[in-house]
Design a protein around this motif. Structure first.
Motif, PDB file in Angstrom:
ATOM      1  N   GLU A  98     -35.881 -47.435 -45.777  1.00  0.00           N
ATOM      2  CA  GLU A  98     -35.029 -48.621 -45.811  1.00  0.00           C
ATOM      3  C   GLU A  98     -33.703 -48.358 -45.096  1.00  0.00           C
ATOM      4  N   GLU A  99     -33.090 -47.227 -45.386  1.00  0.00           N
ATOM      5  CA  GLU A  99     -31.807 -46.892 -44.763  1.00  0.00           C
ATOM      6  C   GLU A  99     -31.961 -46.745 -43.251  1.00  0.00           C
ATOM      7  N   ALA A 100     -33.014 -46.064 -42.826  1.00  0.00           N
ATOM      8  CA  ALA A 100     -33.247 -45.861 -41.398  1.00  0.00           C
ATOM      9  C   ALA A 100     -33.477 -47.190 -40.681  1.00  0.00           C
ATOM     10  N   LEU A 101     -34.226 -48.095 -41.328  1.00  0.00           N
ATOM     11  CA  LEU A 101     -34.507 -49.394 -40.712  1.00  0.00           C
ATOM     12  C   LEU A 101     -33.240 -50.228 -40.593  1.00  0.00           C
ATOM     13  N   TRP A 102     -32.386 -50.195 -41.611  1.00  0.00           N
ATOM     14  CA  TRP A 102     -31.114 -50.915 -41.551  1.00  0.00           C
ATOM     15  C   TRP A 102     -30.266 -50.393 -40.395  1.00  0.00           C
ATOM     16  N   LEU A 103     -30.162 -49.080 -40.284  1.00  0.00           N
ATOM     17  CA  LEU A 103     -29.372 -48.473 -39.215  1.00  0.00           C
ATOM     18  C   LEU A 103     -29.903 -48.880 -37.842  1.00  0.00           C
ATOM     19  N   LEU A 104     -31.224 -48.850 -37.698  1.00  0.00           N
ATOM     20  CA  LEU A 104     -31.852 -49.165 -36.421  1.00  0.00           C
ATOM     21  C   LEU A 104     -31.660 -50.632 -36.049  1.00  0.00           C
ATOM     22  N   LEU A 105     -31.934 -51.522 -36.998  1.00  0.00           N
ATOM     23  CA  LEU A 105     -31.826 -52.945 -36.720  1.00  0.00           C
ATOM     24  C   LEU A 105     -30.387 -53.372 -36.446  1.00  0.00           C
ATOM     25  N   SER A 106     -29.426 -52.671 -37.051  1.00  0.00           N
ATOM     26  CA  SER A 106     -28.026 -53.055 -36.891  1.00  0.00           C
ATOM     27  C   SER A 106     -27.526 -52.902 -35.457  1.00  0.00           C
ATOM     28  N   LYS A 107     -28.256 -52.160 -34.629  1.00  0.00           N
ATOM     29  CA  LYS A 107     -27.841 -51.985 -33.231  1.00  0.00           C
ATOM     30  C   LYS A 107     -28.965 -52.363 -32.267  1.00  0.00           C
ATOM     31  N   SER A 108     -29.814 -53.292 -32.709  1.00  0.00           N
ATOM     32  CA  SER A 108     -30.979 -53.678 -31.913  1.00  0.00           C
ATOM     33  C   SER A 108     -30.816 -55.038 -31.261  1.00  0.00           C
ATOM     34  N   VAL A 109     -31.559 -55.214 -30.188  1.00  0.00           N
ATOM     35  CA  VAL A 109     -31.796 -56.532 -29.612  1.00  0.00           C
ATOM     36  C   VAL A 109     -33.250 -56.871 -29.944  1.00  0.00           C
ATOM     37  N   VAL A 110     -33.474 -57.993 -30.620  1.00  0.00           N
ATOM     38  CA  VAL A 110     -34.821 -58.336 -31.068  1.00  0.00           C
ATOM     39  C   VAL A 110     -35.294 -59.614 -30.379  1.00  0.00           C
ATOM     40  N   VAL A 111     -36.619 -59.742 -30.289  1.00  0.00           N
ATOM     41  CA  VAL A 111     -37.242 -60.910 -29.661  1.00  0.00           C
ATOM     42  C   VAL A 111     -38.246 -61.510 -30.644  1.00  0.00           C
ATOM     43  N   GLU A 149     -33.946 -69.222 -46.208  1.00  0.00           N
ATOM     44  CA  GLU A 149     -33.018 -68.299 -45.557  1.00  0.00           C
ATOM     45  C   GLU A 149     -33.673 -67.591 -44.372  1.00  0.00           C
ATOM     46  N   GLU A 150     -34.955 -67.214 -44.526  1.00  0.00           N
ATOM     47  CA  GLU A 150     -35.661 -66.550 -43.429  1.00  0.00           C
ATOM     48  C   GLU A 150     -35.839 -67.491 -42.239  1.00  0.00           C
ATOM     49  N   ARG A 151     -36.116 -68.760 -42.514  1.00  0.00           N
ATOM     50  CA  ARG A 151     -36.252 -69.732 -41.428  1.00  0.00           C
ATOM     51  C   ARG A 151     -34.931 -69.902 -40.675  1.00  0.00           C
ATOM     52  N   MET A 152     -33.839 -69.903 -41.423  1.00  0.00           N
ATOM     53  CA  MET A 152     -32.529 -70.046 -40.790  1.00  0.00           C
ATOM     54  C   MET A 152     -32.227 -68.847 -39.886  1.00  0.00           C
ATOM     55  N   VAL A 153     -32.548 -67.647 -40.350  1.00  0.00           N
ATOM     56  CA  VAL A 153     -32.304 -66.448 -39.553  1.00  0.00           C
ATOM     57  C   VAL A 153     -33.208 -66.444 -38.321  1.00  0.00           C
ATOM     58  N   ALA A 158     -33.760 -66.933 -32.434  1.00  0.00           N
ATOM     59  CA  ALA A 158     -34.312 -67.652 -31.285  1.00  0.00           C
ATOM     60  C   ALA A 158     -33.206 -67.990 -30.285  1.00  0.00           C
ATOM     61  N   GLY A 159     -31.984 -68.163 -30.788  1.00  0.00           N
ATOM     62  CA  GLY A 159     -30.852 -68.464 -29.920  1.00  0.00           C
ATOM     63  C   GLY A 159     -30.232 -67.231 -29.295  1.00  0.00           C
ATOM     64  N   GLY A 160     -30.599 -66.070 -29.784  1.00  0.00           N
ATOM     65  CA  GLY A 160     -30.066 -64.812 -29.276  1.00  0.00           C
ATOM     66  C   GLY A 160     -30.369 -63.700 -30.253  1.00  0.00           C
ATOM     67  N   GLY A 161     -30.954 -62.610 -29.754  1.00  0.00           N
ATOM     68  CA  GLY A 161     -31.430 -61.551 -30.642  1.00  0.00           C
ATOM     69  C   GLY A 161     -30.557 -60.317 -30.710  1.00  0.00           C
ATOM     70  N   TYR A 162     -29.306 -60.422 -30.235  1.00  0.00           N
ATOM     71  CA  TYR A 162     -28.421 -59.258 -30.271  1.00  0.00           C
ATOM     72  C   TYR A 162     -27.825 -59.149 -31.673  1.00  0.00           C
ATOM     73  N   ILE A 163     -28.374 -58.262 -32.494  1.00  0.00           N
ATOM     74  CA  ILE A 163     -28.009 -58.177 -33.905  1.00  0.00           C
ATOM     75  C   ILE A 163     -26.529 -57.841 -34.135  1.00  0.00           C
ATOM     76  N   PRO A 164     -25.915 -56.902 -33.382  1.00  0.00           N
ATOM     77  CA  PRO A 164     -24.489 -56.639 -33.589  1.00  0.00           C
ATOM     78  C   PRO A 164     -23.623 -57.897 -33.467  1.00  0.00           C
ATOM     79  N   TYR A 165     -24.014 -58.827 -32.582  1.00  0.00           N
ATOM     80  CA  TYR A 165     -23.260 -60.076 -32.454  1.00  0.00           C
ATOM     81  C   TYR A 165     -23.346 -60.882 -33.748  1.00  0.00           C
ATOM     82  N   HIS A 166     -24.557 -61.019 -34.297  1.00  0.00           N
ATOM     83  CA  HIS A 166     -24.722 -61.791 -35.532  1.00  0.00           C
ATOM     84  C   HIS A 166     -23.943 -61.154 -36.686  1.00  0.00           C
ATOM     85  N   LEU A 167     -23.952 -59.837 -36.758  1.00  0.00           N
ATOM     86  CA  LEU A 167     -23.215 -59.149 -37.818  1.00  0.00           C
ATOM     87  C   LEU A 167     -21.710 -59.359 -37.667  1.00  0.00           C
ATOM     88  N   ALA A 168     -21.236 -59.301 -36.433  1.00  0.00           N
ATOM     89  CA  ALA A 168     -19.814 -59.512 -36.187  1.00  0.00           C
ATOM     90  C   ALA A 168     -19.407 -60.945 -36.518  1.00  0.00           C
TER      91      ALA A 168
END
Length: 230
Positions: A98-111, A149-153, A158-168
């Protein structure tokens, strides 16, 4: 502990060869690379478990008598290092999956994944070939159930998969709430936790792939992610 997962978007060329698109480049995979990459897609595997998992796949695919002949552990580790060097497999440290996945996703670009019936059929065949069993393979045809909540995310991604942007952006919005400094920090932490939990859930439901990793993500520091996971 080190954990590994596949990176990139699956494609095929005109000859039916597996291609992986990453960072705007299309990369052709060897047979062994393709098997390892597919096995690590939508999964996070501990370093000391990868070979045993792949050996089981090789036994199912080629038979136990020929599995070691086809690829011994040294060949396999060379293949893993090659995939890492080519950027097709990401490595992440973490005390838990879980910790590793959080770290990885926090700096990912997803599609987000939008698959057709033929693609679902291909996923079904791939799961069978990887020895995951009929019950798991049939999940390729099952439509997942989403929370509101999952549908909203998913719409956000779909509008942009750069996760650091969403977190910021979430941090900024939560910081604008008229609260005391301490209360604002608590709200920001809760908002980020909820977003990351939803992101992990969508990853497990195979709703997006990690296109690439952007080092220096907003929550890259391990200590901060550990605090969020508490």
């Amino acid at each position: 502990m080190k954990w590994y997962t596949a990176i990139g978007c699956k494609m095929e060329d005109d000859e039916g060869r597996l291609l992986v698109k990453i960072g705007g480049q299309e990369k052709v995979l060897t047979e062994m690379e393709a098997m390892l990459w597919a096995a690590l897609t939508w999964s996070l595997c501990a370093e000391n478990k990868i070979y045993s998992q792949m050996y089981r796949v090789l036994c199912i695919t080629f038979g136990e008598a020929h599995a070691t002949e086809w690829a011994d552990e040294e060949d396999f580790l060379f293949c893993l290092r090659r995939l890492k060097k080519r950027g097709l497999v990401a490595e992440c440290d973490g005390e838990s999956k879980e910790e590793a996945l959080w770290l990885l996703l926090s700096k990912s670009v997803v599609v987000p994944v939008t698959d057709s019936f033929s693609e679902r059929l291909g996923a079904f065949a791939d799961d069978l070939a990887l020895g995951k069993g009929l019950k798991i393979a049939l999940r390729a045809f099952k439509r997942p159930v989403f929370t509101y909540e999952e549908r909203m995310v998913l719409q956000q991604l779909a509008g942009g998969g750069y996760i650091p942007y969403h977190l910021a952006e979430l941090t900024r919005q939560a910081g604008a709430v008229p609260l005391s400094v301490e209360e604002r920090k608590i709200v920001q932490k809760q908002v980020l936790q909820e977003f990351m939990q939803i992101l992990v859930s969508l990853f497990k439901k195979k709703q997006f792939v990690i296109s690439c990793i952007q080092e220096g993500g907003l929550l890259e520091e391990k200590e901060e992610m550990e605090n969020m996971a508490v």
